[in-house]
Write an enzyme that holds these catalytic residues in place. Sequence first.
Site, mmCIF file in Angstrom:
data_model
loop_
_atom_site.group_PDB
_atom_site.id
_atom_site.type_symbol
_atom_site.label_atom_id
_atom_site.label_comp_id
_atom_site.label_asym_id
_atom_site.label_seq_id
_atom_site.Cartn_x
_atom_site.Cartn_y
_atom_site.Cartn_z
ATOM 1 N N ASP A 58 -74.792 -8.907 -0.994
ATOM 2 C CA ASP A 58 -73.605 -8.599 -0.350
ATOM 3 C C ASP A 58 -73.746 -7.779 0.948
ATOM 4 O O ASP A 58 -74.152 -6.613 0.349
ATOM 5 C CB ASP A 58 -72.714 -8.285 -1.497
ATOM 6 C CG ASP A 58 -71.358 -8.781 -1.340
ATOM 7 O OD1 ASP A 58 -70.776 -8.878 -0.380
ATOM 8 O OD2 ASP A 58 -70.906 -9.076 -2.438
ATOM 9 N N ASP A 87 -69.325 -9.589 3.499
ATOM 10 C CA ASP A 87 -67.975 -9.307 2.923
ATOM 11 C C ASP A 87 -66.848 -9.074 4.257
ATOM 12 O O ASP A 87 -67.448 -8.339 5.291
ATOM 13 C CB ASP A 87 -68.042 -7.858 2.188
ATOM 14 C CG ASP A 87 -67.061 -7.268 1.478
ATOM 15 O OD1 ASP A 87 -66.529 -7.877 0.605
ATOM 16 O OD2 ASP A 87 -66.187 -6.325 2.254
ATOM 17 N N GLU A 124 -67.207 -14.504 4.176
ATOM 18 C CA GLU A 124 -65.794 -14.123 3.649
ATOM 19 C C GLU A 124 -65.134 -14.178 4.718
ATOM 20 O O GLU A 124 -64.872 -12.917 5.394
ATOM 21 C CB GLU A 124 -65.885 -13.141 2.776
ATOM 22 C CG GLU A 124 -64.660 -12.866 1.877
ATOM 23 C CD GLU A 124 -64.195 -11.599 1.281
ATOM 24 O OE1 GLU A 124 -63.281 -11.514 0.338
ATOM 25 O OE2 GLU A 124 -64.520 -10.473 1.725
ATOM 26 N N HIS A 159 -65.280 -12.748 -8.327
ATOM 27 C CA HIS A 159 -64.954 -11.608 -8.647
ATOM 28 C C HIS A 159 -63.681 -10.858 -8.369
ATOM 29 O O HIS A 159 -63.033 -9.783 -8.738
ATOM 30 C CB HIS A 159 -66.114 -10.551 -8.174
ATOM 31 C CG HIS A 159 -65.952 -9.996 -6.955
ATOM 32 N ND1 HIS A 159 -66.232 -11.185 -5.779
ATOM 33 C CD2 HIS A 159 -65.765 -9.198 -6.236
ATOM 34 C CE1 HIS A 159 -66.314 -10.497 -4.641
ATOM 35 N NE2 HIS A 159 -65.758 -9.386 -4.696
ATOM 36 N N ASP A 160 -62.965 -11.493 -7.412
ATOM 37 C CA ASP A 160 -61.791 -11.174 -6.809
ATOM 38 C C ASP A 160 -60.344 -11.783 -7.440
ATOM 39 O O ASP A 160 -59.237 -11.398 -7.089
ATOM 40 C CB ASP A 160 -61.741 -11.253 -5.459
ATOM 41 C CG ASP A 160 -62.582 -10.173 -4.648
ATOM 42 O OD1 ASP A 160 -62.613 -8.928 -5.134
ATOM 43 O OD2 ASP A 160 -62.884 -10.434 -3.367
HETATM 44 C C1 GLC Z 1 -64.025 -8.357 -0.335
HETATM 45 C C2 GLC Z 1 -64.401 -8.161 -1.835
HETATM 46 C C3 GLC Z 1 -63.763 -7.301 -2.843
HETATM 47 C C4 GLC Z 1 -63.506 -5.988 -1.854
HETATM 48 C C5 GLC Z 1 -63.236 -6.301 -0.551
HETATM 49 C C6 GLC Z 1 -63.247 -4.846 0.176
HETATM 50 O O1 GLC Z 1 -62.742 -9.014 -0.307
HETATM 51 O O2 GLC Z 1 -64.702 -9.341 -2.278
HETATM 52 O O3 GLC Z 1 -64.220 -7.278 -3.692
HETATM 53 O O4 GLC Z 1 -62.503 -5.335 -2.344
HETATM 54 O O5 GLC Z 1 -63.736 -6.997 0.121
HETATM 55 O O6 GLC Z 1 -64.798 -4.569 0.361
#
Ligand code: GLC
Length: 566
Positions: free
Chosen positions: A99, A199, A256, A331-332
């Site tokens: 990540d 991310d 993402e 995981h979100d």
């Molecule tokens: C992304 C991750 C999430 C995190 C956010 C800030 O959305 O998937 O889990 O809280 O970034 O890094």
Amino acid sequence: MNNRNWWKDRIAYQVYPRSFRDANGDGTGDLKGITEKLDYLKELGIGLLWLSPVYKSPMDDGGYDIADYRGIDPLFGSMEDMDELLREANKRDIRILMDLVINHCSDEHPWFQKALREPGCEEESYFYFRRTEDGQPPNNWRSMFGGSAWEKTPDGRYYLHLFSKKQPDLNWENPRLREQLYDMIRFWLDKGLGGFRIDAIVHIKKLPGLPSGPSNAPDGMVDCFPYARNIPGIGDFLTELREQTFDRYQCVTVAEAAGVPNEQLGEYIGENGYFSTMFDFSYSEPYSYGRGWHTCKNPGEWDFRRWRDTLYASQLETQKVGYGAVFTENHDYPRAIQKFVPEKDHSPEVQKALGILYFYLRGVPFIYQGQELGMTNARFPSIDPIDDISTRNHYRVALEDGLSPEEAIKLVARYSRDNARVPFPWDASENGGFSPAGVKTWLPVHPDYQTVNAAAEEHDPESVLTFYKQMVALRKSEPTFVDGAFAPILRRYDKLIAYTRKGTSPGEKTFAVLCSFSDKTRKVELPFDVKSIRLCSHGGVKLSGNTLTLKPYQSVLLELSAPEAK
Ligand code: GLC
């Protein structure tokens, strides 16, 4: 498949390392634990393995707050453990994706610590520090985790954090900062990584001048998205990032990238896009959070057609320019069944049906750990065991808005990210075989671990795990599922998601997927002839002539005999 696209026909799996397997018995998952379980993943048919962050971190946001980009957090083990995991995974042709969290770091990162100590130092310019004359925050942006996006330092400066106050945003306008990041990325790629999941990357460019905006709530603040997401000029950063790092390796990058407008998809994942592929979040949440969870609609209450059309549009737009990454869990989010299906209809069969729904879309399918077991939400009895920062914030807002703790915990049970972050149940022994018996695990084990666990499901021909293995094998056996064209069908039926995948080369087959979201048995008239029923979530399929009878929440995968779906 040419070399650049080596990843396209693979099945991906996301591990949340804290909760996958605790090899050293301290209650938290670790790298050695993942290495131990590689054969499980191999048997499932996994070819890409995304690890949520394992870097050194104070864990304010589950490791998405990095204090040392080149170090492994002792919670997860050592760099030797990481090297071993890479070696063992590569041996099994499982390529590891780490990540990459480069929109922000941790406030405990040495850069930020020095910037705090020494105003005016080089590292201060790696962040967004501002002083204001009136002592008020520099603008009225709201952080994505609630409250102002600015935090005051003891000496009266402010710094920007789009996420938690322990996640200061990095200032990408500074070329020296960018060079440090590129160097770090090359360090990891040199180790033989398969690539990265990247991310929050759409936030790295902020609107110049950081202007305030018209408030959209009584708190006087405004959502930061129009000012800090996909802002013009971001393309220059992303092009440079690609050229300085990814282009020099045979790696895959999965961004993402929420909120990228359709007309810009090609820039992101087209032939010369910034990334290999990306997650589209447009259809991942059928409800909107608004001010908080208590304002969301429940499954069955939101607009099904709208959700379905968003999914179709995402597929159609993506296939015009490139290749997507498809998922229903990560995981979100809470578990998918909780998002999409009313509680009264939950069952392992419906878990299988949701699997078929997304597995044959066009794009790399990502399985989130435990999804393949049909895990459900965790059922937390109170807020106490909750670790997730965003859940705690939502809970607080719910209480502020007058909900009782009992009402608020029901919302946690439905929406919290921690629902899908509890330890992975390997077997029916105490702690589900995640940690040794007697150890207190970092989040409680799932209450269903004695029945829903890998060992029990491995030997059960009817289990969700066995079904996922079938889905994976089937997807890998037909080239149509990789490159075949996506087309929605049967749009006139409500509560039905239906699409075809049509082979693009001579001799390739055509398939149709139908998923009913009705709680009643129903008939659907098929506009094509069926050659065979390749997969069915449960209970068998009745097909007479071209009339298909679908049971409540049943999904089927059909192979068509006519080359054309009408
Ligand atoms: C992304 C991750 C999430 C995190 C956010 C800030 O959305 O998937 O889990 O809280 O970034 O890094």
